[in-house]
Design a protein around this motif. Structure first.
Motif, mmCIF file in Angstrom:
data_model
loop_
_atom_site.group_PDB
_atom_site.id
_atom_site.type_symbol
_atom_site.label_atom_id
_atom_site.label_comp_id
_atom_site.label_asym_id
_atom_site.label_seq_id
_atom_site.Cartn_x
_atom_site.Cartn_y
_atom_site.Cartn_z
ATOM 1 N N UNK A 76 0.821 -1.212 0.000
ATOM 2 C CA UNK A 76 0.000 0.000 0.000
ATOM 3 C C UNK A 76 0.858 1.267 0.000
ATOM 4 N N UNK A 77 2.073 1.178 0.529
ATOM 5 C CA UNK A 77 2.967 2.341 0.468
ATOM 6 C C UNK A 77 3.958 2.225 -0.682
ATOM 7 N N UNK A 78 4.330 0.997 -1.042
ATOM 8 C CA UNK A 78 5.342 0.809 -2.087
ATOM 9 C C UNK A 78 4.806 1.115 -3.486
ATOM 10 N N UNK A 79 3.595 0.661 -3.781
ATOM 11 C CA UNK A 79 3.051 0.875 -5.136
ATOM 12 C C UNK A 79 2.992 2.345 -5.528
ATOM 13 N N UNK A 115 10.729 9.874 -1.935
ATOM 14 C CA UNK A 115 11.602 8.952 -1.214
ATOM 15 C C UNK A 115 11.478 9.141 0.299
ATOM 16 N N UNK A 116 11.469 10.382 0.749
ATOM 17 C CA UNK A 116 11.353 10.647 2.184
ATOM 18 C C UNK A 116 9.980 10.228 2.723
ATOM 19 N N UNK A 117 8.924 10.481 1.957
ATOM 20 C CA UNK A 117 7.585 10.078 2.398
ATOM 21 C C UNK A 117 7.508 8.550 2.526
ATOM 22 N N UNK A 118 8.027 7.835 1.533
ATOM 23 C CA UNK A 118 8.034 6.376 1.597
ATOM 24 C C UNK A 118 8.808 5.901 2.828
ATOM 25 N N UNK A 119 9.959 6.503 3.081
ATOM 26 C CA UNK A 119 10.773 6.090 4.233
ATOM 27 C C UNK A 119 10.028 6.307 5.552
ATOM 28 N N UNK A 120 9.346 7.444 5.679
ATOM 29 C CA UNK A 120 8.569 7.694 6.909
ATOM 30 C C UNK A 120 7.463 6.644 7.065
ATOM 31 N N UNK A 121 6.783 6.328 5.972
ATOM 32 C CA UNK A 121 5.717 5.328 6.028
ATOM 33 C C UNK A 121 6.288 3.943 6.312
ATOM 34 N N UNK A 122 7.435 3.636 5.733
ATOM 35 C CA UNK A 122 8.066 2.334 5.911
ATOM 36 C C UNK A 122 8.421 2.087 7.370
ATOM 37 N N UNK A 123 9.074 3.044 7.999
ATOM 38 C CA UNK A 123 9.515 2.812 9.373
ATOM 39 C C UNK A 123 8.354 2.848 10.367
ATOM 40 N N UNK A 124 7.199 3.336 9.936
ATOM 41 C CA UNK A 124 6.017 3.337 10.806
ATOM 42 C C UNK A 124 5.353 1.955 10.852
ATOM 43 N N UNK A 126 5.189 -2.206 11.255
ATOM 44 C CA UNK A 126 5.804 -3.208 12.125
ATOM 45 C C UNK A 126 5.998 -4.489 11.323
ATOM 46 N N UNK A 127 7.247 -4.870 11.112
ATOM 47 C CA UNK A 127 7.578 -6.039 10.312
ATOM 48 C C UNK A 127 7.939 -7.219 11.202
ATOM 49 N N UNK A 128 7.881 -8.438 10.643
ATOM 50 C CA UNK A 128 8.345 -9.607 11.403
ATOM 51 C C UNK A 128 9.816 -9.413 11.797
ATOM 52 N N UNK A 129 10.223 -9.973 12.928
ATOM 53 C CA UNK A 129 11.598 -9.761 13.412
ATOM 54 C C UNK A 129 12.678 -10.099 12.389
ATOM 55 N N UNK A 130 12.497 -11.158 11.616
ATOM 56 C CA UNK A 130 13.558 -11.520 10.665
ATOM 57 C C UNK A 130 13.647 -10.544 9.493
ATOM 58 N N UNK A 131 12.580 -9.781 9.243
ATOM 59 C CA UNK A 131 12.554 -8.821 8.141
ATOM 60 C C UNK A 131 13.031 -7.446 8.588
ATOM 61 N N UNK A 132 12.902 -7.151 9.846
ATOM 62 C CA UNK A 132 13.218 -5.832 10.388
ATOM 63 C C UNK A 132 14.623 -5.338 10.024
ATOM 64 N N UNK A 133 15.683 -6.157 10.089
ATOM 65 C CA UNK A 133 17.017 -5.648 9.702
ATOM 66 C C UNK A 133 17.070 -5.185 8.243
ATOM 67 N N UNK A 134 16.340 -5.850 7.374
ATOM 68 C CA UNK A 134 16.339 -5.474 5.961
ATOM 69 C C UNK A 134 15.520 -4.204 5.737
ATOM 70 N N UNK A 135 14.504 -4.017 6.556
ATOM 71 C CA UNK A 135 13.717 -2.785 6.490
ATOM 72 C C UNK A 135 14.587 -1.606 6.919
ATOM 73 N N UNK A 136 15.335 -1.789 8.000
ATOM 74 C CA UNK A 136 16.234 -0.719 8.446
ATOM 75 C C UNK A 136 17.303 -0.438 7.387
ATOM 76 N N UNK A 137 17.806 -1.489 6.752
ATOM 77 C CA UNK A 137 18.788 -1.290 5.694
ATOM 78 C C UNK A 137 18.163 -0.556 4.508
ATOM 79 N N UNK A 138 16.952 -0.950 4.115
ATOM 80 C CA UNK A 138 16.265 -0.248 3.028
ATOM 81 C C UNK A 138 16.110 1.225 3.378
ATOM 82 N N UNK A 139 15.719 1.498 4.595
ATOM 83 C CA UNK A 139 15.575 2.887 5.027
ATOM 84 C C UNK A 139 16.899 3.645 4.848
ATOM 85 N N UNK A 140 17.991 3.050 5.325
ATOM 86 C CA UNK A 140 19.294 3.733 5.246
ATOM 87 C C UNK A 140 19.748 3.951 3.807
#
Length: 194
Positions: A76-79, A115-124, A126-140
């Motif tokens: 919903x945020x990526x598309x 890009x900034x709007x997507x990043x704000x929505x992304x970090x808001x 809650x992902x499964x624990x195993x996915x969370x490190x990749x979400x943080x990396x995507x954000x960075x």
């Protein structure tokens, strides 16, 4: 030192950071895939009570329903972000070819906002624990790409701006790598385009 030299150094530093992050992502993905392919550890009879049956308590993957819901929230945020970025970068390429510096810069400024709007929505989310490190990396890596895009939007000549095209393309690679891992972990197919 001139503003163009500072901007160029910032752009090169951002690309170096992105390449390093991409390498870390690839290694992390391989490590995660190896860990995921190994069997679960043996459980003691004591740990099999009702309180230890939730995915969070077990530290295991979310249920299919939870993953499906998470995947839907992510998409919903990526598309819309992908559509906007495709539009802005296509416009950027067209305006560079046409020699329209002002329009090309405007496309890049709009891409940075997206890009900034997507990043704000992304970090808001809650992902499964195993996915969370990749979400943080995507954000960075996406923040680094936005910084590079912003630097490109600040240049004052078409020649300078054309020099950013390769770096902007290279900055997409670690973003796309992180997106592929996140989508795979959410049970989504790989993206068609970036």
């Amino acid at each position: 030192m001139s503003e163009a030299q500072v901007t160029d150094k910032q752009g090169r530093a951002a690309v170096t950071s992105l390449v390093t992050a991409g390498s870390v992502l690839l290694g992390s993905a391989l490590l995660a895939a190896g860990c995921a392919s190994s069997g679960p550890p043996a459980r003691s009879p004591v740990s099999q009570g009702p309180a230890s049956q939730s995915p969070a308590a077990r530290g295991t993957a979310a249920t299919t329903a939870e993953l499906t819901a998470m995947a839907a929230r992510y998409m919903a945020i990526a598309r819309p972000a992908n559509r906007e970025l495709d539009h802005e970068f296509d416009g950027f390429d067209d305006h560079i070819k046409d020699g329209d510096l002002a329009a090309a810069r405007a496309n890049l400024r709009t891409a940075v906002v997206t890009e900034h709007r997507f990043d704000r929505q992304l970090i808001a989310l809650s992902f499964p624990p195993r996915t969370e490190p990749f979400v943080r990396l995507l954000y960075r890596v996406n923040q680094a790409r936005a910084e590079l895009t912003s630097a490109a939007a600040g240049v004052t000549s078409l020649r300078e701006l054309s020099g950013y095209q390769r770096r902007l393309d290279a900055a997409n690679e670690p973003v796309e790598d992180a997106v592929r891992v996140i989508r795979a972990q959410l049970g989504l197919p790989p993206p068609d385009t970036s």
